[in-house]
Design an enzyme around this catalytic site. Structure first.
Site, PDB file in Angstrom:
ATOM      1  N   CYS A 299       0.935  -1.114   0.055  1.00  0.00           N
ATOM      2  CA  CYS A 299      -0.105   0.002   0.209  1.00  0.00           C
ATOM      3  C   CYS A 299       0.891   1.240  -0.094  1.00  0.00           C
ATOM      4  CB  CYS A 299      -0.988   0.099   1.249  1.00  0.00           C
ATOM      5  SG  CYS A 299      -2.071  -1.426   1.124  1.00  0.00           S
TER       6      CYS A 299
ATOM      7  N   GLU B  87      -0.071   5.434  13.905  1.00  0.00           N
ATOM      8  CA  GLU B  87       0.458   6.547  12.911  1.00  0.00           C
ATOM      9  C   GLU B  87       0.060   7.980  13.716  1.00  0.00           C
ATOM     10  OE1 GLU B  87      -0.408   8.639   8.647  1.00  0.00           O
ATOM     11  OE2 GLU B  87      -1.812   7.159   9.500  1.00  0.00           O
TER      12      GLU B  87
ATOM     13  N   HIS C 212      -9.818   2.346   0.380  1.00  0.00           N
ATOM     14  CA  HIS C 212      -8.214   2.130   0.311  1.00  0.00           C
ATOM     15  C   HIS C 212      -8.072   1.494  -1.059  1.00  0.00           C
ATOM     16  CE1 HIS C 212      -4.199   1.392   1.194  1.00  0.00           C
ATOM     17  NE2 HIS C 212      -4.455   0.579   2.315  1.00  0.00           N
TER      18      HIS C 212
ATOM     19  N   PHE D  50       1.858  -3.305   3.882  1.00  0.00           N
ATOM     20  CA  PHE D  50       2.195  -4.812   4.487  1.00  0.00           C
ATOM     21  C   PHE D  50       3.606  -5.300   4.074  1.00  0.00           C
ATOM     22  CE2 PHE D  50      -2.379  -7.096   4.508  1.00  0.00           C
ATOM     23  CZ  PHE D  50      -2.740  -6.194   5.267  1.00  0.00           C
TER      24      PHE D  50
ATOM     25  N   LYS E 267      -9.000   8.401   3.001  1.00  0.00           N
ATOM     26  CA  LYS E 267      -9.652   7.020   2.661  1.00  0.00           C
ATOM     27  C   LYS E 267     -10.872   6.995   3.092  1.00  0.00           C
ATOM     28  CE  LYS E 267      -5.059   4.385   2.489  1.00  0.00           C
ATOM     29  NZ  LYS E 267      -4.165   5.415   2.730  1.00  0.00           N
TER      30      LYS E 267
ATOM     31  N   HIS F 220      -1.965   8.125   6.512  1.00  0.00           N
ATOM     32  CA  HIS F 220      -2.275   6.711   5.570  1.00  0.00           C
ATOM     33  C   HIS F 220      -3.609   6.277   6.387  1.00  0.00           C
ATOM     34  CE1 HIS F 220      -1.389   3.090   3.739  1.00  0.00           C
ATOM     35  NE2 HIS F 220      -1.558   2.431   5.002  1.00  0.00           N
TER      36      HIS F 220
END
Length: 414
Positions: free
Chosen positions: A164, A315, A341, A402, A336, A304
């Protein structure tokens, strides 16, 4: 002694769940619209999948591209080409030596529609019915290959894969191509087309997707106490990067500068972020150091923030750890919540949002946050856009993936 070229953004292109172009997408984002909607298929029932919604493209590729192009490209490449054509036109279709023109377009997963459809064809109809273009369609560098062919880009065509974080890392690499002297202009970004029953079933099995089938538009809710996972999306975002000297020589309109980049890896877990946020902190600090921007000059962060229970707060604490008390005057957006996403396309689209936020001095809202998490230590823009200050200011765009990939980009106003 030679100086490192300054890199500016001169063109923007996108196709997203909010709109078929940048203008439509940005307008919907500022209005706080959601691109999540129920699937118009029977996948959930047929395959026993727990999730029956996602953020599908607002304008299907079939309404934009002619049939011959649709037939020879996986959807991931289709989206990239659509966004590239808009970005290139938005930049004024610059005259550039093709040997000085590069392309960096990434996908987190690649041509999964082609891969799985071709496997079905092989099993059901035999090898002679598998299309001869299957490999060029499914390979993860297919989108950038078609983009480079479209523009005749010969300085290099690259497809970095970092889950991502792929779209943001592509932009970072494009900046480096210009800084190193390899190119004067680079088309960079990310694309993804994974709204297919298999990846949806896989994400659902990993318990990372929201299960709010009764409320798709309200499902992505970063920083809300009732968040339960992300909404899968699709689309592409592309920017035209250019050396400031090249842009000035042709009188180009400049949106913003990509002033700094920071990359790191967690080295911790294949899917979970490192709990202390160390890798995220290192990426952001590196980006600020690279840009020469002080924490006090940062007025906006596009997070994110996928709407997962654990990731959002890691985050948020990382941003606070980097900016300290200066985080108090930062407008935090989690877009998002509206787009879903886009996986490998997310970082590129969110870079576009970050650029436009500085260009138009408006931080886009975060929707669906009815009950903000009391552990959120930042000022979240909720419901409606927020005005950003005049003058020379900066913003950070974060993208994580990931495998422990962390990318931070610092964008500054012009």
């Amino acid at each position: 002694m030679s100086t490192v070229p300054e890199v500016v953004v001169t063109g923007l292109g996108a196709t997203t769940p909010l709109g078929g172009d940048v203008a439509g997408t940005w307008r919907a984002a500022l209005a706080g619209e959601s691109g999540a909607r129920p699937f118009e298929n029977d996948w959930a029932e047929r395959y026993d999948i727990a999730v029956n919604f996602g953020a599908t493209l607002k304008v299907p590729a079939a309404q934009v591209l002619p049939r011959p192009e649709l037939k020879r490209m996986d959807p991931s490449a289709q989206y990239a080409v659509i966004a590239t054509r808009e970005a290139w036109a938005d930049a004024g279709s610059p005259e550039v030596d093709k040997d000085r023109l590069g392309a960096v377009v990434s996908s987190g997963i690649g041509g999964i529609w082609t891969t799985l459809d071709s496997w079905d064809t092989l099993r059901e109809k035999g090898g002679r019915r598998v299309l001869p273009m299957t490999v060029p369609m499914l390979m993860p560098n297919s989108p950038v290959a078609y983009v480079s062919l479209e523009l005749g880009a010969r300085a290099g065509a690259h497809a970095l894969v970092s889950a991502c974080a792929s779209g943001a890392e592509a932009i970072a690499y494009g900046v480096e191509m210009i800084r190193s002297g390899r190119a004067d202009v680079v088309v960079a970004g990310g694309t993804e087309a994974t709204i297919h029953p298999m990846p949806i079933a896989a994400f659902a099995a990993s318990r990372t997707l929201s299960l709010r089938n009764d409320d798709p538009a309200g499902a992505s809710r970063p920083y809300d106490v009732d968040r339960d996972g992300f909404v899968i999306g699709e689309g592409a975002g592309i920017v035209v990067l250019e050396s400031a000297e090249h842009a000035a020589a042709r009188g180009a309109r400049v949106y913003a500068r990509v002033a700094g980049l920071g990359l790191s890896a967690d080295g911790y877990h294949i899917t979970s972020p490192e709990p202390s946020g160390d890798g995220q902190i290192r990426a952001m600090r590196s980006a600020l150091a690279d840009s020469g921007v002080a924490a006090a000059d940062v007025v906006h962060v596009n997070a994110h923030a996928t709407s997962t229970v654990v990731g959002d707060l890691i985050e948020a604490r990382s941003i606070r750890g980097v900016l300290g008390d200066d985080a108090d005057h930062v407008a935090l957006s989690a877009t998002k919540s509206m787009t879903g996403h886009l996986l490998g396309g997310a970082g590129a689209l969110e870079t576009i949002f970050t650029v436009l936020a500085l260009h138009e001095r408006q931080a886009p809202p975060t929707i669906n946050v009815d009950n903000p998490d009391p552990e959120l230590v930042l000022d979240l823009v909720r419901g409606t856009p927020r005005a950003l200050p005049d003058g020379q200011v900066a913003a950070i765009n974060n993208s994580f993936g990931f495998g422990g990939h962390n990318v931070a980009l610092v964008v500054t106003s012009v």
